[in-house]
Design a protein around this motif. Structure first.
Motif, PDB file in Angstrom:
ATOM      1  N   PHE A  11       1.277  11.247  -4.514  1.00 12.83           N
ATOM      2  CA  PHE A  11       2.261  10.456  -5.275  1.00 12.83           C
ATOM      3  C   PHE A  11       1.558   9.270  -5.932  1.00 12.83           C
ATOM      4  O   PHE A  11       2.014   8.144  -5.890  1.00 12.83           O
ATOM      5  CB  PHE A  11       3.427  10.007  -4.384  1.00 12.83           C
ATOM      6  CG  PHE A  11       3.008   9.413  -3.061  1.00 12.83           C
ATOM      7  CD1 PHE A  11       2.697  10.225  -1.993  1.00 12.83           C
ATOM      8  CD2 PHE A  11       2.929   8.044  -2.894  1.00 12.83           C
ATOM      9  CE1 PHE A  11       2.302   9.673  -0.775  1.00 12.83           C
ATOM     10  CE2 PHE A  11       2.547   7.478  -1.685  1.00 12.83           C
ATOM     11  CZ  PHE A  11       2.234   8.313  -0.620  1.00 12.83           C
ATOM     12  N   SER A  12       0.414   9.592  -6.527  1.00 15.17           N
ATOM     13  CA  SER A  12      -0.338   8.532  -7.197  1.00 15.17           C
ATOM     14  C   SER A  12       0.458   8.017  -8.407  1.00 15.17           C
ATOM     15  O   SER A  12       1.322   8.718  -8.933  1.00 15.17           O
ATOM     16  CB  SER A  12      -1.702   9.048  -7.645  1.00 15.17           C
ATOM     17  OG  SER A  12      -1.523  10.200  -8.422  1.00 15.17           O
ATOM     18  N   ASP A  13       0.162   6.798  -8.820  1.00 16.87           N
ATOM     19  CA  ASP A  13       0.902   6.202  -9.919  1.00 16.87           C
ATOM     20  C   ASP A  13       0.003   5.210 -10.645  1.00 16.87           C
ATOM     21  O   ASP A  13      -0.924   4.663 -10.050  1.00 16.87           O
ATOM     22  CB  ASP A  13       2.140   5.463  -9.362  1.00 16.87           C
ATOM     23  CG  ASP A  13       3.208   5.325 -10.414  1.00 16.87           C
ATOM     24  OD1 ASP A  13       2.998   4.596 -11.400  1.00 16.87           O
ATOM     25  OD2 ASP A  13       4.265   5.973 -10.253  1.00 16.87           O
ATOM     26  N   ASP A  63       1.118   2.413 -11.994  1.00 17.50           N
ATOM     27  CA  ASP A  63       1.582   1.064 -11.673  1.00 17.50           C
ATOM     28  C   ASP A  63       1.698   0.917 -10.162  1.00 17.50           C
ATOM     29  O   ASP A  63       2.471   1.630  -9.512  1.00 17.50           O
ATOM     30  CB  ASP A  63       2.951   0.831 -12.328  1.00 17.50           C
ATOM     31  CG  ASP A  63       3.437  -0.607 -12.133  1.00 17.50           C
ATOM     32  OD1 ASP A  63       2.898  -1.311 -11.256  1.00 17.50           O
ATOM     33  OD2 ASP A  63       4.360  -1.009 -12.857  1.00 17.50           O
ATOM     34  N   ASN A  72       5.097   0.712  -8.483  1.00 13.89           N
ATOM     35  CA  ASN A  72       5.917   1.927  -8.355  1.00 13.89           C
ATOM     36  C   ASN A  72       5.707   2.591  -6.999  1.00 13.89           C
ATOM     37  O   ASN A  72       6.395   3.543  -6.651  1.00 13.89           O
ATOM     38  CB  ASN A  72       5.576   2.925  -9.463  1.00 13.89           C
ATOM     39  CG  ASN A  72       6.117   2.477 -10.798  1.00 13.89           C
ATOM     40  OD1 ASN A  72       6.989   1.633 -10.847  1.00 13.89           O
ATOM     41  ND2 ASN A  72       5.583   3.022 -11.866  1.00 13.89           N
ATOM     42  N   LEU A  73       4.729   2.091  -6.255  1.00 13.57           N
ATOM     43  CA  LEU A  73       4.478   2.652  -4.924  1.00 13.57           C
ATOM     44  C   LEU A  73       5.302   1.950  -3.848  1.00 13.57           C
ATOM     45  O   LEU A  73       5.185   2.249  -2.668  1.00 13.57           O
ATOM     46  CB  LEU A  73       2.979   2.573  -4.585  1.00 13.57           C
ATOM     47  CG  LEU A  73       2.102   3.449  -5.487  1.00 13.57           C
ATOM     48  CD1 LEU A  73       0.631   3.178  -5.233  1.00 13.57           C
ATOM     49  CD2 LEU A  73       2.402   4.924  -5.244  1.00 13.57           C
ATOM     50  N   TYR A  77       8.759   1.828  -2.397  1.00 13.81           N
ATOM     51  CA  TYR A  77       9.953   2.687  -2.431  1.00 13.81           C
ATOM     52  C   TYR A  77      11.145   1.922  -1.853  1.00 13.81           C
ATOM     53  O   TYR A  77      11.035   1.281  -0.809  1.00 13.81           O
ATOM     54  CB  TYR A  77       9.696   3.979  -1.648  1.00 13.81           C
ATOM     55  CG  TYR A  77       8.771   4.903  -2.396  1.00 13.81           C
ATOM     56  CD1 TYR A  77       9.274   5.992  -3.102  1.00 13.81           C
ATOM     57  CD2 TYR A  77       7.411   4.671  -2.448  1.00 13.81           C
ATOM     58  CE1 TYR A  77       8.432   6.826  -3.823  1.00 13.81           C
ATOM     59  CE2 TYR A  77       6.555   5.495  -3.166  1.00 13.81           C
ATOM     60  CZ  TYR A  77       7.073   6.573  -3.845  1.00 13.81           C
ATOM     61  OH  TYR A  77       6.247   7.385  -4.568  1.00 13.81           O
TER      62      TYR A  77
END
Ligand code: SF4
Ligand code: SF4
Length: 215
Positions: free
Chosen positions: A158-160, A162, A165-166, A168
């Motif tokens: 679930f890399s991102d 930004d 955005n990690l 949750y």
């Protein structure tokens, strides 16, 4: 060169040739087996990791290595079952869970509801954020959670772009709902405090009983 030495010489050549042929045979076997997917069911095969033959290179990100069902990957909170006890927050060794709770007023208990296990919830949980960039998926929080609402999922990738955005968010109230509920609790507390002070003042003003002396 004696006859014995000659025979030894050719024997060594034969042994060398056999060794090379055996090694190449194994290499070619794996080479030709590697043009196929691992297992009949491919990447979804539950026994994926137990299979020796097959492709090891995957067409990522279209396909990815399967995660074992008992793996500890990205966390999820079934917030409807969260009682806001805070045990997970206190247990987390890297402080990556942020939680806020608001006491449920007696008249709102029914609206707040019960967990799937039948336990009455006594706190709203407007904020329950997990910073997965900090989480080391140790699983301690899931172990201490009394309602088992906090659990690991099989989601490993679930890399991102930004970093934020990690984080949750699992809270069960909007900001406006939370503010309204906080106000309601504060008003009730202020009313209770005023009532307490009124009673104290009344007691202080009451005439002393015969035999008693006012301070
Ligand atoms: S898995 Fe470990 S690091 Fe991640 S939130 Fe739970 S206790 Fe914290
Ligand atoms: S331990 Fe479980 S029930 Fe308690 S606050 Fe954490 S997630 Fe909610």
């Amino acid at each position: 060169m004696t006859e014995h030495t000659m025979s030894e010489y050719f024997k060594n050549i034969a042994t060398g040739a056999t060794t090379i042929a055996t090694g190449m045979g194994i290499t070619l076997k794996h080479f030709f087996n590697a043009v196929k997917r691992k297992g009949d069911a491919g990447i979804d095969d539950v026994d994926y990791f137990g299979q020796v033959d097959g492709l090891v290179t995957l067409q990522y990100p279209r396909e990815a290595v399967p995660t074992p069902s008992n793996g500890r990957y990205r966390l999820h909170n079934d917030i409807d079952d969260c009682i806001g006890c805070g045990q997970c927050v206190r247990a987390c060794p890297v402080s990556c869970i942020e939680m806020e709770t608001i006491k449920v007023m007696p008249e709102d208990l029914a609206a707040c509801g019960k967990t799937s296990g039948g336990q009455q919830k006594k706190f709203w949980v407007p904020v329950f954020d997990i910073d997965t960039a900090k989480c080391m998926t140790c699983g301690i929080c899931t172990t201490v959670c009394p309602t088992e609402c906090l659990r690991h999922t099989p989601v490993a990738d679930f890399s991102d772009f930004d970093r934020w955005n990690l984080v949750y968010h699992f809270g069960n109230l909007t900001r406006h709902e939370a503010e309204a509920k906080k106000r309601k609790v504060e008003e009730a507390q202020a009313k209770a405090q005023a009532e307490k002070e009124r009673k104290a003042a009344e007691a202080a003003a009451a005439p002393a009983e015969p035999g008693e002396t006012n301070p």
